[in-house]
Write a protein that holds these residues in place. Structure first.
Motif, PDB file in Angstrom:
ATOM      1  N   SER A 109       0.836  -1.200   0.000  1.00 28.58           N
ATOM      2  CA  SER A 109       0.000   0.000   0.000  1.00 28.58           C
ATOM      3  C   SER A 109       0.872   1.251   0.000  1.00 28.58           C
ATOM      4  N   GLU A 110       0.256   2.351  -0.400  1.00 28.00           N
ATOM      5  CA  GLU A 110       0.980   3.628  -0.409  1.00 28.00           C
ATOM      6  C   GLU A 110       1.434   4.015   0.995  1.00 28.00           C
ATOM      7  N   LEU A 111       0.569   3.749   1.986  1.00 27.78           N
ATOM      8  CA  LEU A 111       0.927   4.083   3.365  1.00 27.78           C
ATOM      9  C   LEU A 111       2.129   3.266   3.815  1.00 27.78           C
ATOM     10  N   THR A 112       2.110   1.957   3.553  1.00 29.60           N
ATOM     11  CA  THR A 112       3.221   1.091   3.938  1.00 29.60           C
ATOM     12  C   THR A 112       4.508   1.551   3.269  1.00 29.60           C
TER      13      THR A 112
ATOM     14  N   ILE B 208      -5.293  -1.475   9.213  1.00 31.80           N
ATOM     15  CA  ILE B 208      -4.578  -2.724   8.967  1.00 31.80           C
ATOM     16  C   ILE B 208      -3.204  -2.442   8.361  1.00 31.80           C
ATOM     17  N   ASP B 209      -3.145  -1.496   7.418  1.00 30.85           N
ATOM     18  CA  ASP B 209      -1.851  -1.119   6.821  1.00 30.85           C
ATOM     19  C   ASP B 209      -0.887  -0.609   7.881  1.00 30.85           C
ATOM     20  N   LEU B 210      -1.385   0.227   8.782  1.00 31.36           N
ATOM     21  CA  LEU B 210      -0.539   0.777   9.838  1.00 31.36           C
ATOM     22  C   LEU B 210      -0.059  -0.322  10.765  1.00 31.36           C
TER      23      LEU B 210
ATOM     24  N   GLU C 136       4.281  -4.128  12.507  1.00 33.86           N
ATOM     25  CA  GLU C 136       4.728  -5.511  12.681  1.00 33.86           C
ATOM     26  C   GLU C 136       5.964  -5.815  11.845  1.00 33.86           C
ATOM     27  N   GLU C 137       6.003  -5.261  10.632  1.00 33.43           N
ATOM     28  CA  GLU C 137       7.107  -5.540   9.717  1.00 33.43           C
ATOM     29  C   GLU C 137       8.365  -4.740  10.046  1.00 33.43           C
ATOM     30  N   ASN C 138       8.209  -3.690  10.820  1.00 26.24           N
ATOM     31  CA  ASN C 138       9.350  -2.835  11.180  1.00 26.24           C
ATOM     32  C   ASN C 138       9.444  -2.737  12.704  1.00 26.24           C
TER      33      ASN C 138
END
Length: 256
Positions: free
Chosen positions: A130-133, A168-170, A175-177
């Protein structure tokens, strides 16, 4: 007799990839699938048009000789192959076909031994970032990022359900970082006398609480309301769009 599906998972190049299998059954001494299996395999084909067949294993029951059964198993494999091919399914260039006479662990229920097992793989689905991610991943410490499409019920901190994709993106970005730390910042529009009910803080806290409920460590987050002190557009706003852009929640990148 119900179609049996077994799912096996393994990792390739750090990406999840599923190998699956489905079984087709035959009546005694027949080399074409029985009517029940035909109906079920047709339904399976309809739902797996993009799958790739990688292996076909043929089996027989314990009746008759090993050689006869092996030839029967071979015919069963070929008929299933033709059925799948006519349905437009793809086959691996390294397609493996193996027929067994009696040299396999047989079920005590003979009908379960008269089968062809189809091994297949589904196309690998690569998630779209996503753009946010992407913005969070490319951000630097001290940068502000507006959370897009975050909506609240009027003059409250209750999040509207259509905000879920952004939440969910946030959460996924957090979680990924695992080193990422943020401050969640709330802002309001329209009010020239300030945030009397402190809605901006309550809205920032609502995002914080969502992340907390989803097991993001509280040590990685803080929240703060700025009322109408940091508008993008002068208050009172001239258009509904300006109001929306002032009425926002941002995250400040504190640490990465």
């Amino acid at each position: 007799m119900k179609l049996k599906i077994v799912i096996l998972f393994f990792l390739i190049s750090f990406k999840s990839f599923g190998q699956k299998q489905v079984e087709v059954f035959f009546d005694f001494n027949k080399d074409f699938p029985n009517q029940t299996s035909i109906l079920e395999i047709n339904e399976w084909i309809a739902n797996n048009k993009n799958s790739e067949i990688i292996k076909l294993l043929g089996y027989c029951d314990s009746v008759d000789t090993k050689n006869y059964n092996k030839k029967l198993a071979e015919r069963r494999i070929e008929n299933v192959h033709v059925l799948l091919e006519k349905s437009g399914l793809k086959f691996s260039k390294d397609l493996e076909k193996v027929a067994f006479g009696k040299e396999f662990k047989q079920s005590k229920i003979q009908a379960e031994n008269r089968k062809v097992t189809i091994f297949y793989k589904e196309p690998l689905v690569i998630p779209v970032e996503s753009e946010l991610t992407k913005k969070i991943k490319e951000s630097k410490v001290g940068e502000h990022i507006t959370l897009p499409n975050i909506y609240f019920f009027n003059n409250s901190a209750r999040i509207v359900p259509k905000s879920d994709p952004t939440l969910i993106d946030l959460r996924c970005a957090m979680e990924e970082n695992p080193k990422l730390k943020i401050e969640i910042q709330g802002h309001i529009c329209c009010q020239t006398k300030g945030d009397v009910a402190d809605v901006s803080t309550a809205r920032a806290r609502a995002i914080y609480s969502y992340l907390l409920r989803n097991k993001i460590d509280r040590k990685r987050m803080t929240f703060k309301g700025f009322a109408n002190t940091r508008p993008i557009h002068p208050i009172p706003e001239k258009t509904p769009q300006e109001e929306d852009e002032n009425r926002r929640v941002e995250i400040l990148i504190v640490e990465k």
